[in-house]
Each structure stands twice: as structure tokens, then as C-alpha cells.
Motif scaffolding. Structure first.
Motif, PDB file in Angstrom:
ATOM      1  N   HIS A  30       0.448  -1.074   0.041  1.00  0.00           N
ATOM      2  CA  HIS A  30       0.044  -0.116   0.216  1.00  0.00           C
ATOM      3  C   HIS A  30       1.179   0.865   0.406  1.00  0.00           C
ATOM      4  CE1 HIS A  30      -3.751   2.108   1.891  1.00  0.00           C
ATOM      5  NE2 HIS A  30      -3.259   2.942   0.952  1.00  0.00           N
ATOM      6  N   GLY A  31       0.669   1.925  -1.136  1.00  0.00           N
ATOM      7  CA  GLY A  31       1.786   3.497  -1.044  1.00  0.00           C
ATOM      8  C   GLY A  31       0.220   4.496  -1.529  1.00  0.00           C
ATOM      9  N   PRO A  32       1.305   5.630  -2.528  1.00  0.00           N
ATOM     10  CA  PRO A  32       0.649   6.387  -2.743  1.00  0.00           C
ATOM     11  C   PRO A  32      -0.396   5.727  -4.443  1.00  0.00           C
ATOM     12  CG  PRO A  32       2.826   7.461  -2.726  1.00  0.00           C
ATOM     13  CD  PRO A  32       2.663   5.698  -2.752  1.00  0.00           C
ATOM     14  N   PRO A  33      -1.123   6.142  -4.683  1.00  0.00           N
ATOM     15  CA  PRO A  33      -1.702   5.232  -5.711  1.00  0.00           C
ATOM     16  C   PRO A  33      -1.500   6.100  -7.567  1.00  0.00           C
ATOM     17  CG  PRO A  33      -3.375   7.642  -4.421  1.00  0.00           C
ATOM     18  CD  PRO A  33      -2.011   7.176  -3.743  1.00  0.00           C
ATOM     19  N   GLU A  34      -0.548   6.778  -7.395  1.00  0.00           N
ATOM     20  CA  GLU A  34       0.449   7.699  -8.396  1.00  0.00           C
ATOM     21  C   GLU A  34       1.040   6.278  -8.307  1.00  0.00           C
ATOM     22  OE1 GLU A  34      -0.389   9.728  -5.456  1.00  0.00           O
ATOM     23  OE2 GLU A  34      -1.697  10.800  -6.422  1.00  0.00           O
ATOM     24  N   ALA A  35       1.568   5.832  -7.548  1.00  0.00           N
ATOM     25  CA  ALA A  35       2.906   4.572  -7.613  1.00  0.00           C
ATOM     26  C   ALA A  35       2.407   3.311  -8.552  1.00  0.00           C
ATOM     27  CB  ALA A  35       3.728   4.588  -6.610  1.00  0.00           C
ATOM     28  N   ALA A  36       1.201   3.304  -7.773  1.00  0.00           N
ATOM     29  CA  ALA A  36       0.253   2.374  -7.719  1.00  0.00           C
ATOM     30  C   ALA A  36      -0.184   2.068  -9.677  1.00  0.00           C
ATOM     31  CB  ALA A  36      -0.880   1.644  -6.744  1.00  0.00           C
ATOM     32  N   ALA A  37      -0.902   3.034  -9.759  1.00  0.00           N
ATOM     33  CA  ALA A  37      -1.030   3.271 -11.142  1.00  0.00           C
ATOM     34  C   ALA A  37       0.255   3.038 -12.128  1.00  0.00           C
ATOM     35  CB  ALA A  37      -1.846   4.319 -11.184  1.00  0.00           C
ATOM     36  N   ARG A  64       2.805  -0.210 -15.408  1.00  0.00           N
ATOM     37  CA  ARG A  64       3.806  -1.053 -16.269  1.00  0.00           C
ATOM     38  C   ARG A  64       4.150  -2.596 -16.252  1.00  0.00           C
ATOM     39  NH1 ARG A  64       7.326  -4.607 -14.784  1.00  0.00           N
ATOM     40  NH2 ARG A  64       6.374  -4.994 -13.285  1.00  0.00           N
ATOM     41  N   GLN A  65       3.051  -3.190 -15.988  1.00  0.00           N
ATOM     42  CA  GLN A  65       2.628  -4.294 -15.563  1.00  0.00           C
ATOM     43  C   GLN A  65       1.450  -4.885 -17.217  1.00  0.00           C
ATOM     44  OE1 GLN A  65       0.955  -5.900 -12.400  1.00  0.00           O
ATOM     45  NE2 GLN A  65       2.653  -5.219 -10.806  1.00  0.00           N
ATOM     46  N   ILE A  66       0.612  -4.055 -17.563  1.00  0.00           N
ATOM     47  CA  ILE A  66      -0.046  -4.222 -18.496  1.00  0.00           C
ATOM     48  C   ILE A  66       1.351  -3.828 -20.030  1.00  0.00           C
ATOM     49  CG2 ILE A  66      -1.346  -2.883 -20.385  1.00  0.00           C
ATOM     50  CD1 ILE A  66      -2.846  -2.438 -17.741  1.00  0.00           C
ATOM     51  N   ASP A  67       2.066  -2.951 -19.824  1.00  0.00           N
ATOM     52  CA  ASP A  67       3.038  -2.924 -21.370  1.00  0.00           C
ATOM     53  C   ASP A  67       3.333  -3.787 -21.055  1.00  0.00           C
ATOM     54  OD1 ASP A  67       1.745  -0.522 -21.537  1.00  0.00           O
ATOM     55  OD2 ASP A  67       3.164   0.518 -21.267  1.00  0.00           O
ATOM     56  N   ASP A  68       4.261  -4.676 -20.453  1.00  0.00           N
ATOM     57  CA  ASP A  68       5.049  -5.757 -19.993  1.00  0.00           C
ATOM     58  C   ASP A  68       4.487  -6.620 -20.597  1.00  0.00           C
ATOM     59  OD1 ASP A  68       8.100  -6.425 -18.533  1.00  0.00           O
ATOM     60  OD2 ASP A  68       6.357  -8.602 -17.866  1.00  0.00           O
ATOM     61  N   ALA A  69       3.305  -7.547 -19.775  1.00  0.00           N
ATOM     62  CA  ALA A  69       2.567  -8.697 -20.698  1.00  0.00           C
ATOM     63  C   ALA A  69       1.893  -8.592 -22.027  1.00  0.00           C
ATOM     64  CB  ALA A  69       1.111  -8.486 -19.471  1.00  0.00           C
ATOM     65  N   LEU A  70       1.478  -7.043 -22.565  1.00  0.00           N
ATOM     66  CA  LEU A  70       1.972  -7.024 -24.163  1.00  0.00           C
ATOM     67  C   LEU A  70       2.591  -7.387 -24.388  1.00  0.00           C
ATOM     68  CD1 LEU A  70      -1.658  -4.986 -23.620  1.00  0.00           C
ATOM     69  CD2 LEU A  70      -1.882  -7.469 -23.840  1.00  0.00           C
ATOM     70  N   ALA A  71       3.977  -6.589 -24.358  1.00  0.00           N
ATOM     71  CA  ALA A  71       5.031  -6.381 -25.026  1.00  0.00           C
ATOM     72  C   ALA A  71       5.225  -8.015 -26.238  1.00  0.00           C
ATOM     73  CB  ALA A  71       6.165  -6.489 -24.260  1.00  0.00           C
ATOM     74  N   ALA A  72       5.596  -9.188 -25.777  1.00  0.00           N
ATOM     75  CA  ALA A  72       5.794  -9.937 -26.372  1.00  0.00           C
ATOM     76  C   ALA A  72       4.652 -10.279 -27.858  1.00  0.00           C
ATOM     77  CB  ALA A  72       5.431 -11.364 -25.822  1.00  0.00           C
TER      78      ALA A  72
END
Length: 272
Positions: free
Chosen positions: A139-146, A151-159
Motif C-alpha cells: 500500500h502506497g500512493p495511488p500514483e505509484a500504484a497506477a 508497467r505490468q500491462i505494457d510488459d504483459a503485452l510486449a511480446a
């Protein structure tokens, strides 16, 4: 999947239910949701993600009521992979989506970003919609969570993007610290994250119609508080009673109509 309705409401049964209980639960949901005004009016789209052994039964029972998905898939399409289930097999069974990258898969089975990336690519190549679970560990700032979710979405879709694959994506925002908790993340925190993530997924040209839904101890009563920032909810243990699904559908009707949720009843409305 059919064109995206106003809200997506999904349920994963994880490994809580026996096959017999899954069948009973699906029948309860089908009886309740099939005639519900939110479903009939196209305001709510349902999907259910049961255990592998119950997929075919769920497909039969929920036909015309909810889409059915699988809780995982292999990164490989075929071969000597004992115990694995490929995207092609999942699609052949009539599923339209598959869950990928849940925090429990990461924590218990060591699935890292590379595994999530490979499975997302396999799903898209099989014509399945990835139900991609994203979220921050602490749990941290929502900006960091977003930022981490994007990042996770872009990495998952990269290949997949590199290979020319495209399709629809459902991003399920589930902050790890809220999974299994007594309460979901605070509504203001949820929407602060999901609004930024939703802007991002809607800007991806190769993945039209993509959505962002919230999970992580989600249940009845939450949609009303976060409706402006999400495209739906991903329910877990708080939907083990089919009546809870009805309560969330009541909320969909209320949000769409601009009326209090407790004023929706009759004609398919159910309250808990």
C-alpha cells in the motif's frame, strides 16, 4: 465476448468449490441473472471463472447468461507438458477468456513477469481475452500504484504486440494487500488508480474495447462507490452466495438509472 456492456461483473471460484457445488452455484446464478433487468438490458455483462473440471458444466448451465473462462493456461500451445492446459484447449471448450498473472500464482507458483508475458501472448494467439491481474504489492500512493499497473500491462503485452497479436484485454486491478482482506481498498484509492489505468488501456490501438475492473475483496456495495472509475468488478469469496451476484446486478441497475441501489427490486432484482 460480445460487445462490452456498461459494467462487467465477473466471479472466480478459485479452488473453494467442489464440482458439485460449482454446478449448484452456476444454476443459482443462471436462475437469478438470466431474468435480471441489468442483464436483459445489456447494462451488465457477466463472466464466471470456475475450476478447470467444471468449465464444461458451467458453459452449459450459463449459456446465454454469462461467459465462462479458465483460471490459468499454459504458455505452450501443445506438447509434453503433463498437467498443463493450453489456450487452444480452453478455447475449444467454449471459453472466451482466461485469467493470467493473479497475485496467488505469482506468490505461490513463482510466476514472474516473463511467465505472465508468455501466457498473455499464448492467450491472444488462441483467440482468448486475457483477464490480466495487475496490482501493487504494498500500500502506497495511488500514483505509484497506477504507474506499476501500467508497467505490468505494457510488459504483459510486449511480446504479443511484437508478434502482431491483438484483441481485447480485461485488466483486473487487484492490489495485493487487499486480496483476502476484510474490506476492499478505499473507493477513493481505487478510482485514483483505475482512472489512470483505464486511460492507458483505452489508448492502446491494438487492443480496442479493453476494460479495467476492480477485484481484491470486492463485493456488494462497492460498485456504487467506484462506478465512475471502473468498468466493473471481479468478485471472489463475497460472491459465494449467488444472491450476492444479484445484489451487485441491482447496483448496476441503480447506477445506470441514477437511483439508490436499495430502490431496485422486482423483475430480477435480489438483495442481500
Amino acid at each position: 465476448m460480445a460487445p462490452t456492456p456498461r459494467f462487467l461483473i465477473g466471479v472466480s471460484t478459485k479452488m473453494y468449490f467442489s464440482h458439485a457445488r460449482t454446478v449448484q452455484w452456476c444454476r443459482g446464478v443462471a436462475a437469478l441473472a438470466g431474468g435480471h433487468a441489468a442483464v436483459r438490458g445489456g447494462h451488465a455483462g457477466l463472466f464466471v471463472v470456475p475450476g478447470y473440471l467444471s468449465v464444461l458444466a458451467a458453459r452449459e448451465i450459463l449459456d446465454g447468461v454469462a461467459d465462462v473462462g479458465a483460471q490459468d493456461l499454459a504458455a505452450q500451445d501443445a506438447g509434453a507438458y503433463t498437467g498443463e492446459v493450453s489456450g487452444a484447449q480452453i478455447a475449444e471448450a467454449g471459453c472466451t477468456l482466461v485469467e493470467i498473472g493473479h497475485a496467488e500464482r505469482r506468490r505461490l507458483f513463482g510466476e514472474d513477469d516473463a511467465v505472465v508475458r508468455a501466457k498473455t501472448t499464448a492467450a491472444l494467439h488462441s483467440g482468448l481475452t486475457p483477464l490480466l491481474c495487475i496490482g501493487e504489492a504494498r500500500h502506497g500512493p495511488p500514483e505509484a500504484a497506477a504507474r506499476e499497473c501500467i508497467r505490468q500491462i505494457d510488459d504483459a503485452l510486449a511480446a504479443a504486440r511484437a508478434s502482431g497479436a491483438s484483441g481485447r484485454l480485461i485488466a483486473a486491478y487487484e492490489p495485493h494487500w487487499a486480496i483476502g482482506a476484510p474490506e476492499p481498498a478505499p473507493p477513493s484509492y481505487i478510482t485514483a488508480v483505475t482512472q489512470r489505468v483505464r486511460e492507458h488501456v483505452r489508448s492502446l490501438p491494438d487492443f480496442p474495447g479493453s476494460s479495467v475492473i476492480y477485484g481484491g475483496s470486492a463485493g456488494p456495495g462497492l460498485l456504487t462507490a467506484v462506478a465512475d472509475g471502473v468498468d466493473g468488478l471481479f468478485l471472489g469469496r463475497f460472491a459465494h452466495d449467488p444472491a450476492a451476484v444479484g445484489a451487485v446486478l441491482d447496483e448496476v441497475s441503480a447506477v445506470v438509472a441514477g437511483t439508490p441501489a436499495d430502490s431496485i427490486g422486482g423483475a430480477g432484482g435480489t438483495h442481500v
